[in-house]
Design a protein around this motif. Structure first.
Motif, PDB file in Angstrom:
ATOM      1  N   LEU A 137      35.477  85.935 126.863  1.00 31.20           N
ATOM      2  CA  LEU A 137      36.110  85.398 125.557  1.00 31.20           C
ATOM      3  C   LEU A 137      35.813  83.878 125.548  1.00 31.20           C
ATOM      4  CD1 LEU A 137      36.502  86.228 122.846  1.00 31.20           C
ATOM      5  CD2 LEU A 137      38.882  86.485 123.496  1.00 31.20           C
ATOM      6  N   LEU A 138      36.601  83.392 126.916  1.00 35.27           N
ATOM      7  CA  LEU A 138      36.889  81.834 126.890  1.00 35.27           C
ATOM      8  C   LEU A 138      35.578  81.318 126.806  1.00 35.27           C
ATOM      9  CD1 LEU A 138      39.886  81.658 129.123  1.00 35.27           C
ATOM     10  CD2 LEU A 138      39.965  81.043 126.575  1.00 35.27           C
ATOM     11  N   ILE A 139      34.808  81.787 127.495  1.00 34.83           N
ATOM     12  CA  ILE A 139      33.250  81.309 127.876  1.00 34.83           C
ATOM     13  C   ILE A 139      32.498  81.056 126.583  1.00 34.83           C
ATOM     14  CG2 ILE A 139      31.070  81.530 128.892  1.00 34.83           C
ATOM     15  CD1 ILE A 139      32.666  82.542 131.327  1.00 34.83           C
ATOM     16  N   ALA A 140      32.566  82.281 125.735  1.00 32.54           N
ATOM     17  CA  ALA A 140      32.042  82.255 124.672  1.00 32.54           C
ATOM     18  C   ALA A 140      32.451  81.306 123.587  1.00 32.54           C
ATOM     19  CB  ALA A 140      32.166  83.834 124.054  1.00 32.54           C
ATOM     20  N   TYR A 141      33.733  81.181 123.686  1.00 32.74           N
ATOM     21  CA  TYR A 141      34.421  80.265 122.610  1.00 32.74           C
ATOM     22  C   TYR A 141      34.057  78.758 122.846  1.00 32.74           C
ATOM     23  CZ  TYR A 141      37.462  77.739 119.408  1.00 32.74           C
ATOM     24  OH  TYR A 141      38.201  76.892 118.648  1.00 32.74           O
ATOM     25  N   PHE A 142      34.631  78.507 123.959  1.00 30.79           N
ATOM     26  CA  PHE A 142      34.294  77.146 124.601  1.00 30.79           C
ATOM     27  C   PHE A 142      32.778  76.667 124.779  1.00 30.79           C
ATOM     28  CE2 PHE A 142      39.190  77.571 125.400  1.00 30.79           C
ATOM     29  CZ  PHE A 142      39.443  76.281 124.587  1.00 30.79           C
ATOM     30  N   GLY A 143      32.027  77.645 125.245  1.00 30.84           N
ATOM     31  CA  GLY A 143      30.688  77.399 125.408  1.00 30.84           C
ATOM     32  C   GLY A 143      29.951  77.295 124.224  1.00 30.84           C
ATOM     33  N   GLY A 144      30.477  77.937 123.147  1.00 31.86           N
ATOM     34  CA  GLY A 144      29.694  78.057 121.934  1.00 31.86           C
ATOM     35  C   GLY A 144      29.898  76.902 121.075  1.00 31.86           C
ATOM     36  N   ARG A 145      29.504  76.909 119.845  1.00 29.81           N
ATOM     37  CA  ARG A 145      29.446  76.156 119.071  1.00 29.81           C
ATOM     38  C   ARG A 145      30.724  75.920 118.421  1.00 29.81           C
ATOM     39  NH1 ARG A 145      26.310  78.605 114.644  1.00 29.81           N
ATOM     40  NH2 ARG A 145      28.677  79.654 113.997  1.00 29.81           N
ATOM     41  N   ARG A 146      31.642  76.626 118.312  1.00 28.53           N
ATOM     42  CA  ARG A 146      33.180  76.399 118.027  1.00 28.53           C
ATOM     43  C   ARG A 146      33.763  75.748 118.907  1.00 28.53           C
ATOM     44  NH1 ARG A 146      35.642  82.027 115.476  1.00 28.53           N
ATOM     45  NH2 ARG A 146      34.305  82.107 113.832  1.00 28.53           N
ATOM     46  N   GLY A 147      33.481  75.712 120.311  1.00 29.49           N
ATOM     47  CA  GLY A 147      34.202  74.822 121.314  1.00 29.49           C
ATOM     48  C   GLY A 147      33.524  73.556 121.303  1.00 29.49           C
ATOM     49  N   ARG A 148      32.097  73.548 121.074  1.00 23.37           N
ATOM     50  CA  ARG A 148      31.440  72.124 120.913  1.00 23.37           C
ATOM     51  C   ARG A 148      32.070  71.317 119.781  1.00 23.37           C
ATOM     52  NH1 ARG A 148      27.252  75.378 122.835  1.00 23.37           N
ATOM     53  NH2 ARG A 148      26.163  75.424 120.470  1.00 23.37           N
ATOM     54  N   ALA A 149      32.351  72.080 118.680  1.00 25.33           N
ATOM     55  CA  ALA A 149      32.729  71.352 117.491  1.00 25.33           C
ATOM     56  C   ALA A 149      34.263  70.845 117.681  1.00 25.33           C
ATOM     57  CB  ALA A 149      32.576  72.436 116.157  1.00 25.33           C
ATOM     58  N   LEU A 150      35.173  71.760 118.248  1.00 28.94           N
ATOM     59  CA  LEU A 150      36.541  71.228 118.496  1.00 28.94           C
ATOM     60  C   LEU A 150      36.552  70.091 119.350  1.00 28.94           C
ATOM     61  CD1 LEU A 150      39.374  72.492 118.382  1.00 28.94           C
ATOM     62  CD2 LEU A 150      39.065  73.408 120.613  1.00 28.94           C
ATOM     63  N   GLU A 154      29.545  68.697 118.246  1.00 28.62           N
ATOM     64  CA  GLU A 154      28.734  69.110 117.067  1.00 28.62           C
ATOM     65  C   GLU A 154      29.566  68.971 116.037  1.00 28.62           C
ATOM     66  OE1 GLU A 154      27.230  73.532 116.791  1.00 28.62           O
ATOM     67  OE2 GLU A 154      26.301  72.726 118.647  1.00 28.62           O
ATOM     68  N   ARG A 155      28.913  68.906 114.993  1.00 28.28           N
ATOM     69  CA  ARG A 155      29.294  68.943 113.679  1.00 28.28           C
ATOM     70  C   ARG A 155      29.653  70.316 113.297  1.00 28.28           C
ATOM     71  NH1 ARG A 155      29.732  64.401 110.585  1.00 28.28           N
ATOM     72  NH2 ARG A 155      29.696  65.855 108.497  1.00 28.28           N
ATOM     73  N   ARG A 156      31.083  70.506 112.732  1.00 28.73           N
ATOM     74  CA  ARG A 156      31.203  71.857 112.104  1.00 28.73           C
ATOM     75  C   ARG A 156      30.493  72.274 110.847  1.00 28.73           C
ATOM     76  NH1 ARG A 156      37.853  72.835 112.694  1.00 28.73           N
ATOM     77  NH2 ARG A 156      37.847  71.724 114.916  1.00 28.73           N
TER      78      ARG A 156
END
Length: 158
Positions: A137-150, A154-156
């Motif tokens: 779950l952490l990998i999916a969040y921080f490795g994904g678009r939301r993590g990059r935007a955070l 990447e722009r939200r």
């Protein structure tokens, strides 16, 4: 159990504790290895939490590293501790089944030593699977678009 144990139940419980002590003594090296591996992993997890909460610019990388390390740790720990759990399960299962039967008053037929041993052996596999799912779950969040935007990589999108 909401009542005090009877003397017979107390004796079985003492025997279960003795089995645990014998198994722990027989596997002392593995237990020490597991404890030694736990400390650096715990420190990395603490660093990841602090870096993420403080919005440190390296927080995303640290969180991803901690998640992957957590998966490796869970798999390694499972391999290291499963022989310990297996030995404990097969030695303590008859006692645990007897204690369950004493406390159930009806002598639950499902609490056979085989069933109890399988439940005891399934527990570390289940807990490792839950922990691995948390890391994924952490990998999916921080490795994904939301993590990059955070972290402003990447722009939200709305």
């Amino acid at each position: 159990v909401t009542r005090a144990m009877t003397p017979a139940e107390d004796e079985v419980a003492r025997q279960i504790v003795d089995v645990g002590a014998r198994v722990a003594s027989a596997h002392a090296r593995s237990i020490r290895g597991n404890a030694a591996a736990s400390l650096p992993v715990a420190l990395l997890m603490l660093l990841a939490a602090a870096a993420t909460m403080s919005r440190d610019r390296r927080g995303r990388q640290i969180a991803l590293a901690a998640a992957w390390t957590g998966i490796a740790y869970q798999l390694g720990t499972l391999v290291l501790t499963y022989p310990i759990v297996r030995d404990y399960a097969w030695q303590a299962a008859p006692l645990l089944a007897r204690l369950v039967a004493m406390q159930a008053d009806a002598g639950d037929a499902a609490a056979t030593p085989d069933v109890v041993a399988k439940v005891v052996m399934a527990f570390p596999v289940f807990t490792s699977a839950v922990a691995i799912c948390g890391s994924l779950l952490l990998i999916a969040y921080f490795g994904g678009r939301r993590g990059r935007a955070l972290y402003g990589l990447e722009r939200r999108s709305r």
